[in-house]
Design an enzyme around this catalytic site. Sequence first.
Site, short mmCIF file in Angstrom:
data_model
loop_
_atom_site.label_atom_id
_atom_site.label_comp_id
_atom_site.label_asym_id
_atom_site.label_seq_id
_atom_site.Cartn_x
_atom_site.Cartn_y
_atom_site.Cartn_z
N HIS A 1 0.82 -1.21 0.00
CA HIS A 1 0.00 0.00 0.00
C HIS A 1 0.86 1.26 0.00
O HIS A 1 0.42 2.31 0.48
CB HIS A 1 -0.94 0.00 1.22
CG HIS A 1 -1.84 -1.18 1.28
ND1 HIS A 1 -1.83 -2.06 2.34
CD2 HIS A 1 -2.76 -1.63 0.40
CE1 HIS A 1 -2.71 -3.01 2.11
NE2 HIS A 1 -3.29 -2.78 0.94
N MET B 1 -11.05 -0.39 24.00
CA MET B 1 -12.38 -0.54 24.57
C MET B 1 -12.58 -1.92 25.19
O MET B 1 -13.46 -2.09 26.05
CB MET B 1 -13.44 -0.29 23.50
CG MET B 1 -13.43 -1.28 22.35
SD MET B 1 -14.84 -1.08 21.22
CE MET B 1 -14.50 0.50 20.46
N GLY C 1 -8.84 12.87 18.08
CA GLY C 1 -9.78 13.76 18.72
C GLY C 1 -11.21 13.67 18.28
O GLY C 1 -11.99 14.59 18.52
N ASP C 2 -11.62 12.56 17.65
CA ASP C 2 -12.98 12.48 17.13
C ASP C 2 -13.80 11.35 17.73
O ASP C 2 -14.87 11.03 17.23
CB ASP C 2 -12.96 12.34 15.61
CG ASP C 2 -12.42 11.00 15.13
OD1 ASP C 2 -11.81 10.28 15.97
OD2 ASP C 2 -12.58 10.68 13.94
N ASP D 1 -8.48 5.47 28.14
CA ASP D 1 -8.79 5.28 26.73
C ASP D 1 -10.23 5.72 26.46
O ASP D 1 -11.16 5.27 27.15
CB ASP D 1 -8.63 3.80 26.37
CG ASP D 1 -9.01 3.53 24.93
OD1 ASP D 1 -8.25 3.93 24.03
OD2 ASP D 1 -10.08 2.92 24.71
N GLY E 1 -10.48 -7.85 15.33
CA GLY E 1 -9.76 -6.62 15.59
C GLY E 1 -8.31 -6.82 15.97
O GLY E 1 -7.49 -5.93 15.80
N SER F 1 -14.07 2.19 14.91
CA SER F 1 -15.08 2.01 15.96
C SER F 1 -16.40 1.52 15.36
O SER F 1 -17.05 0.63 15.91
CB SER F 1 -15.32 3.32 16.72
OG SER F 1 -14.18 3.70 17.43
#
Length: 511
Positions: free
Chosen positions: A151, A426, A332-333, A488, A417, A377
């Site tokens: 890639h 998480m 930051g999102d 987290d 994941g 997510s």
Amino acid sequence: MLSAAVAGGVFASPPPASILAAILSLHSAGASGVLLIVKNYTGDRLNFGLAAEQARNHRVAVDMLIVAEDCAFEQPSKAGRRGLCGTVFIHKLAGALAEEGCSLDQIVSKMTEVLKGIGTLGVSLSPCSVPGCLPSFELPPGEMELGLGIHGEPGVKRSKVATADEVVKMMIDHMTNPDSQSHLPVQSGDRFVVCVNNLGALSCLEMAVITRAAIVSLESRGVIVARVMSGSFMTSLEMAGVSLTLMKVDQETLRLFDAKTSACAWPNISSVSVSGRSYITDSPAMSTRPQEDTHSEGPLSPVMCKVLEKVCSTLLEKQEELNALDRAAGDGDCGNTHAQAAKAFQEWLRHHVVPGCPGQLLSVLAGLVQEKMGGSSGALYSLFLTAAAGHVTERRSNAAAWATAMHAGAQAMRRYGGADPGDRTMLDALCPAVDELMKLTSATPGGEMTVLQNAVQKAVTGAESTRDLTARAGRASYIAAERVTMPDPGAVAVAAIFKAVLQSLEEQTSA
């Protein structure tokens, strides 16, 4: 070879809906099972894994084979070795077995063994560039990069340009170095199929020179070169480089490799007729968006509706808090993506009836987060919900069934994941809570709420514990450990969701 291929954007994995459409098309055409051959990249694992879980809910037999044969890294990260041109060998061999009528389990078992004897390494004299973008990395004149991915990512080692013989020797030395955790064992007398793969911009003359050098170098080590492929099989746009793939073979593997195929770019095309093949072009249209289905209410519908409303309001309230936590270790999102999911749920609730079957609701939510939430997510939550949906299919699913569903969802997250509890994700909030919920499978009547309260506390404690953990997965793993001092955000969001569920149930119980 392949019955279907699904393409994403340049250097990006395809969306789960496209993958699921391909699976369902093959199923409707009469396939007894579908094998997904996936290169080991996080996006591919997540999106193909999500599609596989969705397909299983359609009662389709699906399995997934992860190809990870990169020999570049002496100590691979937790993400593991990348999937490179060795994937083409798996396409060919698995396709040959399928053509002979082997079962899905038999193909997976055989290919898993074959993968242990495949290794790939790339080298390049230039980067590549996505159309309209700058080059993927800078490489000064007279230097070359060893150990590239497909890639456009840079390699693991940079050195001066050398002759073809010297470069190939360096590549094979690196691939077979026993001190490397990702090395390919090669001994005198072993038989190998060799693929010399053009990464995009080498001439036929250059490819011929490198191919000769590879054969000479391997035979000097006592290796028997059983077959040689030379050409463009897995390119990296216009990269002026080459990758070398070795596959250890026995007589059976070689027989499968030699099996005739109508794949137009396979080297034996001159001896194979490509006419007379029939293709499915009129498969019935099948929707892959569960949120478009219509449902009827059931006894649990009001309860689930209020729980969902509470989760949405909680996530919207925590939007800025989650963003602030994410700015310390990511982009930051995190709060924004969770808020997007919450707003999508609220919009759906305004126009739809909450289905009586919990599994149908989870499938709806899975489709919404897949489409509206975005990022890793979104894929992870969708995986969780999709895997859980198949375990709460009754209109009156009990507490034990919900616990089993949550456990299945958490395991799907871990499987696709690539993270585990302790990696500062998480999962550090989710897994302890789910482990506690599993006590519901043996809880005495009336004790369910106590177990749920304990599970919420486990989630809160797990989220707080991430403050002191070293990130080994996710975007935070790229940040210096001393700069990651806050909990987290993904774990905090999970704890907030569990707390919202508990609060809603307690309010409804006391009402």
